[in-house]
Design an enzyme around this catalytic site. Sequence first.
Site, PDB file in Angstrom:
ATOM      1  N   LYS A   1       0.854  -1.197   0.000  1.00 29.69           N
ATOM      2  CA  LYS A   1       0.000   0.000   0.000  1.00 29.69           C
ATOM      3  C   LYS A   1       0.888   1.246   0.000  1.00 29.69           C
ATOM      4  O   LYS A   1       1.849   1.326   0.794  1.00 29.69           O
ATOM      5  CB  LYS A   1      -0.886   0.003   1.243  1.00 29.69           C
ATOM      6  CG  LYS A   1      -1.903  -1.134   1.286  1.00 29.69           C
ATOM      7  CD  LYS A   1      -3.063  -0.894   0.338  1.00 29.69           C
ATOM      8  CE  LYS A   1      -4.187  -1.899   0.598  1.00 29.69           C
ATOM      9  NZ  LYS A   1      -5.295  -1.723  -0.363  1.00 29.69           N
TER      10      LYS A   1
ATOM     11  N   LYS B   1     -13.164  -7.792  -8.834  1.00 36.23           N
ATOM     12  CA  LYS B   1     -13.735  -8.052  -7.507  1.00 36.23           C
ATOM     13  C   LYS B   1     -15.211  -8.319  -7.709  1.00 36.23           C
ATOM     14  O   LYS B   1     -15.968  -7.424  -8.103  1.00 36.23           O
ATOM     15  CB  LYS B   1     -13.528  -6.861  -6.574  1.00 36.23           C
ATOM     16  CG  LYS B   1     -12.103  -6.725  -6.082  1.00 36.23           C
ATOM     17  CD  LYS B   1     -11.968  -5.798  -4.899  1.00 36.23           C
ATOM     18  CE  LYS B   1     -10.496  -5.633  -4.553  1.00 36.23           C
ATOM     19  NZ  LYS B   1     -10.262  -4.622  -3.523  1.00 36.23           N
TER      20      LYS B   1
HETATM   21  O1  OSB Z   1      -7.859  -1.726  -2.316  1.00 42.24           O
HETATM   22  O2  OSB Z   1      -7.439  -3.695  -2.917  1.00 42.24           O
HETATM   23  C1  OSB Z   1      -7.905  -2.920  -2.101  1.00 42.24           C
HETATM   24  C2  OSB Z   1      -8.894  -4.881   0.981  1.00 42.24           C
HETATM   25  C3  OSB Z   1     -10.081  -4.278   1.298  1.00 42.24           C
HETATM   26  C4  OSB Z   1     -10.545  -3.240   0.535  1.00 42.24           C
HETATM   27  C5  OSB Z   1      -9.798  -2.783  -0.554  1.00 42.24           C
HETATM   28  C6  OSB Z   1      -8.593  -3.394  -0.868  1.00 42.24           C
HETATM   29  C7  OSB Z   1      -8.130  -4.443  -0.086  1.00 42.24           C
HETATM   30  C8  OSB Z   1      -6.868  -5.103  -0.360  1.00 42.24           C
HETATM   31  C9  OSB Z   1      -6.812  -6.599  -0.426  1.00 42.24           C
HETATM   32  O3  OSB Z   1      -5.856  -4.484  -0.578  1.00 42.24           O
HETATM   33  C10 OSB Z   1      -6.416  -7.292   0.832  1.00 42.24           C
HETATM   34  C11 OSB Z   1      -6.674  -8.792   0.792  1.00 42.24           C
HETATM   35  O4  OSB Z   1      -7.805  -9.199   1.058  1.00 42.24           O
HETATM   36  O5  OSB Z   1      -5.752  -9.573   0.522  1.00 42.24           O
HETATM   37 MG    MG Z   2      -7.026  -1.824  -4.354  1.00 39.40          MG
END
Ligand code: OSB
Ligand code: MG
Length: 367
Positions: A164, A263
């Site tokens: 991130k 997703k």
């Molecule tokens: O932005 O990809 C995203 C998790 C919750 C909401 C948004 C995001 C995420 C993740 C994935 O980054 C985390 C995971 O479940 O492995």
């Molecule tokens: Mg994302």
Amino acid sequence: MGITIKEIGFKKVRRPLKTPFKSVLQQVDEREVIVVSVRDESGDIGYGECVAFETPWYTEETITSCRFVLEHVLLPLLTGQNFQHPKEVWELFKAVKGNRMAKAAVEMAVWDLFAKQQQQPLWQFVGGTLKAVPAGIVVAADPSQIGDRVAQANNAGYKRIKIKIHPDTDPFVLKSVVTNYPELLFFADANGSFNKANFERLKEFDDVGFTLIEQPFGEREWALHARAKAQLNTKICLDESISSVDDVQQMIDMKAGDIVVLKMSRLGGWTETLKVVELCREHSIGMWVGGMIEFGVSKAHNLALASLPGIEYPGDFSASTHFWEKDIIEPEIFVDNGEIQLSQLTGIGYKVDTAHLSPSEEVKECF
Ligand code: OSB
Ligand code: MG
């Protein structure tokens, strides 16, 4: 023929994460989802998982809005319905605007039930061909912890690590981490934290060594994403921007991205997701399956999705033990040598451990 929905059930699952999930948008310490089950005359049960969050920080829906829509809008539409194919659920729900995460949970359950009725693994039922899916983990932690977390993920066998980022992240620190592991794939996820004013800052991440940068700008910022795609060497990938097949078309028309994060929850379920996969294949748009800090039912659906031809990038697939003390499926998902084997059993291929959900986790049984 087909299936007739006889019973529908909802169960709330609420469990703490082992370690806080920190992104620029939100810190998640605890997770609540709703497991949706549908049963037909034969007694087979299909499962879906509603993965909206407690507050609308990622999408507009919340787990509370989803519970309302599931119980009071979708359940009455579904009860007693006969379907010849699970795609018909999307049609049935057409009169209901938005609420894609609530719809997705029901849709997933019906697709699982159909695959079980056909005595096929879900991945086979949807046309999947991969027998094992490459794993991928997300590092969502304070900058001081990134190096350690990446080392842990590497030791656990992960070959793809998503980090991130936001405008205050130091690209030089990341570069030193990334160059330490030349054999691993690194993704960056900015969760829309950059804007027109700090566009130049984004360019400083271009030579970190990321395979892609996910969602640098806001969800409707098509023009800024197009500018980034034109000016950066790193591929631009869209997550929050993509809620429908029309959004993918928009991305293509605007040349606003190279890759799409699939997703099912954000897209409204299998039917719309399969349309997106088809469109991406036609236009040679890259794809991978994104995670939602979810439990095993959602993960099992996602694994089936990742088995489809054309989904060439490793997705957000970590082992059950990464987020949870205990997952809700049996067996749990585990990563072996950087891969997750697909189940050969029918439907999602995992038992849902509803017996072990604590009584306080149960919300409503509509059987
Ligand atoms: O932005 O990809 C995203 C998790 C919750 C909401 C948004 C995001 C995420 C993740 C994935 O980054 C985390 C995971 O479940 O492995
Ligand atoms: Mg994302």
